[in-house]
Design a protein around this motif. Structure first.
Motif, PDB file in Angstrom:
ATOM      1  N   ILE A 187    -154.421 -25.887  72.731  1.00 52.48           N
ATOM      2  CA  ILE A 187    -152.523 -26.013  72.679  1.00 52.48           C
ATOM      3  C   ILE A 187    -152.463 -27.516  71.898  1.00 52.48           C
ATOM      4  N   LEU A 188    -152.765 -28.405  72.811  1.00 52.42           N
ATOM      5  CA  LEU A 188    -152.752 -29.979  72.427  1.00 52.42           C
ATOM      6  C   LEU A 188    -153.315 -30.307  70.917  1.00 52.42           C
ATOM      7  N   THR A 189    -154.409 -29.563  70.286  1.00 48.44           N
ATOM      8  CA  THR A 189    -155.010 -29.516  69.123  1.00 48.44           C
ATOM      9  C   THR A 189    -153.928 -29.053  68.057  1.00 48.44           C
ATOM     10  N   ILE A 190    -153.823 -28.137  68.335  1.00 51.85           N
ATOM     11  CA  ILE A 190    -153.242 -27.601  67.188  1.00 51.85           C
ATOM     12  C   ILE A 190    -151.327 -28.190  67.135  1.00 51.85           C
ATOM     13  N   ASN A 191    -150.674 -28.904  68.214  1.00 50.96           N
ATOM     14  CA  ASN A 191    -149.528 -29.936  68.429  1.00 50.96           C
ATOM     15  C   ASN A 191    -150.400 -30.716  67.601  1.00 50.96           C
ATOM     16  N   SER A 192    -151.377 -31.455  67.503  1.00 50.92           N
ATOM     17  CA  SER A 192    -151.587 -32.570  66.555  1.00 50.92           C
ATOM     18  C   SER A 192    -151.572 -32.522  65.042  1.00 50.92           C
ATOM     19  N   LEU A 193    -152.146 -30.895  65.044  1.00 52.55           N
ATOM     20  CA  LEU A 193    -152.513 -30.561  63.541  1.00 52.55           C
ATOM     21  C   LEU A 193    -151.173 -30.185  62.595  1.00 52.55           C
ATOM     22  N   THR A 194    -149.928 -30.112  63.895  1.00 55.65           N
ATOM     23  CA  THR A 194    -148.530 -29.550  62.928  1.00 55.65           C
ATOM     24  C   THR A 194    -147.507 -30.574  62.527  1.00 55.65           C
ATOM     25  N   ALA A 237    -144.445 -25.221  67.201  1.00 57.22           N
ATOM     26  CA  ALA A 237    -145.026 -24.394  65.797  1.00 57.22           C
ATOM     27  C   ALA A 237    -143.609 -24.563  65.081  1.00 57.22           C
ATOM     28  N   PHE A 238    -144.508 -24.144  63.788  1.00 56.25           N
ATOM     29  CA  PHE A 238    -143.702 -25.169  62.101  1.00 56.25           C
ATOM     30  C   PHE A 238    -143.207 -23.924  61.572  1.00 56.25           C
ATOM     31  N   ALA A 239    -142.013 -23.933  61.277  1.00 58.64           N
ATOM     32  CA  ALA A 239    -141.669 -22.356  60.562  1.00 58.64           C
ATOM     33  C   ALA A 239    -140.229 -22.411  59.491  1.00 58.64           C
ATOM     34  N   LEU A 240    -140.689 -21.872  58.446  1.00 63.00           N
ATOM     35  CA  LEU A 240    -139.778 -21.764  57.314  1.00 63.00           C
ATOM     36  C   LEU A 240    -139.010 -20.423  56.752  1.00 63.00           C
ATOM     37  N   PRO A 241    -137.676 -20.603  57.111  1.00 64.88           N
ATOM     38  CA  PRO A 241    -136.665 -19.638  56.690  1.00 64.88           C
ATOM     39  C   PRO A 241    -136.900 -19.363  55.772  1.00 64.88           C
ATOM     40  N   THR A 242    -136.497 -18.225  54.925  1.00 67.08           N
ATOM     41  CA  THR A 242    -136.816 -17.545  53.178  1.00 67.08           C
ATOM     42  C   THR A 242    -135.473 -17.376  52.933  1.00 67.08           C
ATOM     43  N   LYS A 243    -135.728 -17.530  51.848  1.00 70.49           N
ATOM     44  CA  LYS A 243    -134.296 -17.212  51.118  1.00 70.49           C
ATOM     45  C   LYS A 243    -133.891 -15.533  50.734  1.00 70.49           C
ATOM     46  N   PHE A 244    -135.364 -14.771  50.794  1.00 70.89           N
ATOM     47  CA  PHE A 244    -135.075 -13.200  51.750  1.00 70.89           C
ATOM     48  C   PHE A 244    -134.852 -12.972  53.382  1.00 70.89           C
ATOM     49  N   ARG A 256    -153.531 -33.926  49.428  1.00 67.39           N
ATOM     50  CA  ARG A 256    -155.041 -33.577  50.044  1.00 67.39           C
ATOM     51  C   ARG A 256    -154.522 -33.666  51.852  1.00 67.39           C
ATOM     52  N   GLU A 257    -153.591 -34.522  52.387  1.00 69.46           N
ATOM     53  CA  GLU A 257    -153.248 -34.639  53.157  1.00 69.46           C
ATOM     54  C   GLU A 257    -152.678 -33.816  54.465  1.00 69.46           C
ATOM     55  N   PHE A 258    -152.164 -32.466  53.202  1.00 68.38           N
ATOM     56  CA  PHE A 258    -151.745 -31.390  54.017  1.00 68.38           C
ATOM     57  C   PHE A 258    -152.524 -30.152  54.349  1.00 68.38           C
ATOM     58  N   ALA A 259    -153.138 -30.232  53.083  1.00 68.40           N
ATOM     59  CA  ALA A 259    -154.041 -29.654  52.589  1.00 68.40           C
ATOM     60  C   ALA A 259    -155.533 -29.595  53.634  1.00 68.40           C
ATOM     61  N   THR A 260    -155.741 -30.720  54.103  1.00 68.16           N
ATOM     62  CA  THR A 260    -157.316 -30.637  55.612  1.00 68.16           C
ATOM     63  C   THR A 260    -155.998 -31.077  56.638  1.00 68.16           C
ATOM     64  N   ALA A 261    -155.493 -30.850  56.869  1.00 64.49           N
ATOM     65  CA  ALA A 261    -154.281 -30.237  58.815  1.00 64.49           C
ATOM     66  C   ALA A 261    -155.035 -29.022  58.186  1.00 64.49           C
ATOM     67  N   ILE A 301    -145.406 -21.026  59.543  1.00 63.19           N
ATOM     68  CA  ILE A 301    -146.472 -21.910  59.383  1.00 63.19           C
ATOM     69  C   ILE A 301    -147.419 -22.424  60.055  1.00 63.19           C
ATOM     70  N   THR A 302    -147.273 -22.568  60.954  1.00 62.81           N
ATOM     71  CA  THR A 302    -148.400 -23.258  62.176  1.00 62.81           C
ATOM     72  C   THR A 302    -148.022 -22.998  63.528  1.00 62.81           C
ATOM     73  N   GLY A 303    -148.781 -23.073  64.330  1.00 65.34           N
ATOM     74  CA  GLY A 303    -148.597 -22.167  65.440  1.00 65.34           C
ATOM     75  C   GLY A 303    -148.933 -21.061  66.284  1.00 65.34           C
ATOM     76  N   GLU A 304    -149.005 -20.640  65.315  1.00 59.85           N
ATOM     77  CA  GLU A 304    -149.129 -18.722  65.876  1.00 59.85           C
ATOM     78  C   GLU A 304    -150.231 -18.692  66.589  1.00 59.85           C
ATOM     79  N   TYR A 305    -149.431 -17.298  67.669  1.00 59.21           N
ATOM     80  CA  TYR A 305    -149.957 -17.374  68.755  1.00 59.21           C
ATOM     81  C   TYR A 305    -150.078 -17.986  70.171  1.00 59.21           C
TER      82      TYR A 305
END
Length: 305
Positions: free
Chosen positions: A215-222, A25-32, A232-237, A13-17
């Protein structure tokens, strides 16, 4: 004796590359995910069959133990065969017993998602092999495919994770993410399979001198994404995260390039330009995307474990 193993798919979800360089990085395991079944074989060889989610065979081959020990690969062979021999060779180096103490194996893998979806065909395979041979999946990944390892962490965990590398070592933190607004979240498949290896190579070629600040910016947004209490907060971030990554990668966002008239937020996931995107919409966006030729729209509830 039959043995069975299973690993979860993943979405980043976040932190790619930047996760490659220590960003959180924020990541989610899937049902698949993917199953692996091992049975006793013979003739000092492995008979391997891989099934897609529709029951069709997408890979089938036989490897001698000598092929694995000596890493017998050639350009004349299929890339799938060569890749699997490389993984099994690295597995052998980590646990020689699985070859030296065996007569052979029958191995069957089965995906529970269409292979082209990009939810982790390789990472689920590597984690399943590691479970089977009782070796470290992160080490096996590093010695074969390479990458940050967040996908291995998703394969092994049944809850959302925060993941980063510290001196090259994987740090996995289970986190709580149960958004009340999950009914406004969808995953849309772009039907453009991306190569993780190619995407990573391109990122390294374009890495800029502002990396520590990035990296600091992305960590803050994560952190903002994880702590968001409202849609709204989720979408803005996530919108700010997408803009930041667009600047770093010097690429247009997916929304700019494909869906400029969409009323909502679209966030790239993993390698930019392919596989799934996360869509945030007040209304069900299925008709919008289907009208534009994108047939696979999966709700958050149907996708995430």
């Amino acid at each position: 004796m039959k043995k069975e193993f299973y690993s979860n798919g993943k979405l980043l979800i976040t932190g790619e590359y930047l996760v490659l360089d220590g960003a959180k990085a924020f990541a989610l395991p899937t049902k698949f995910g993917q199953n692996l079944m091992v049975e006793k074989g013979k003739n000092q060889e492995i008979k391997w069959t891989s099934y897609d989610s529709d029951g069709s065979i997408w890979f089938e081959d036989t490897f001698s133990f000598a092929d694995i020990i000596n890493k017998n690969i050639s350009e004349e062979e299929s890339s799938k065969r060569n890749t699997l021999i490389e993984i099994l060779h690295e597995s052998y180096l980590l646990n020689t017993d699985f070859i030296t103490n065996s007569e052979g194996y029958l191995v069957t893998t089965t995906l529970t998602f269409p292979r082209n979806w990009g939810l982790g065909t390789s990472s689920t395979l590597i984690n399943n092999i590691a479970q089977w041979l009782e070796i470290d999946a992160f080490v096996l990944l590093n010695n074969s495919f390479g990458g940050s390892g967040y996908d291995i962490a998703c394969a092994q965990n049944n809850s959302p994770i925060l993941y980063h590398l510290e001196n090259g070592k994987p740090i996995v933190e289970k986190v709580t993410f149960e958004p009340e607004f999950h009914e406004n979240l969808y995953f849309v498949y772009l039907d453009k399979k991306q190569s993780s290896k190619t995407a990573i190579a391109s990122y390294y070629n374009n890495k800029n001198e502002n990396l520590p600040d990035n990296i600091l910016t992305i960590n803050s947004l994560t952190k903002e994404v994880l702590n968001a209490k409202t849609l709204r907060e989720f979408a803005t971030a996530l919108e700010e995260h997408e803009a930041e990554m667009s600047s770093i990668l010097e690429l247009q966002t997916i929304k700019e390039s494909l869906f400029p008239d969409f009323d909502g937020i679209i966030k790239s996931l993993g390698a930019w330009g392919g596989d799934f995107v996360l869509v945030i919409s007040k209304e069900n966006p299925t008709d919008y995307f289907k009208e534009r030729g994108f047939e696979t729209i999966v709700s958050y509830q149907d996708m995430i474990l």
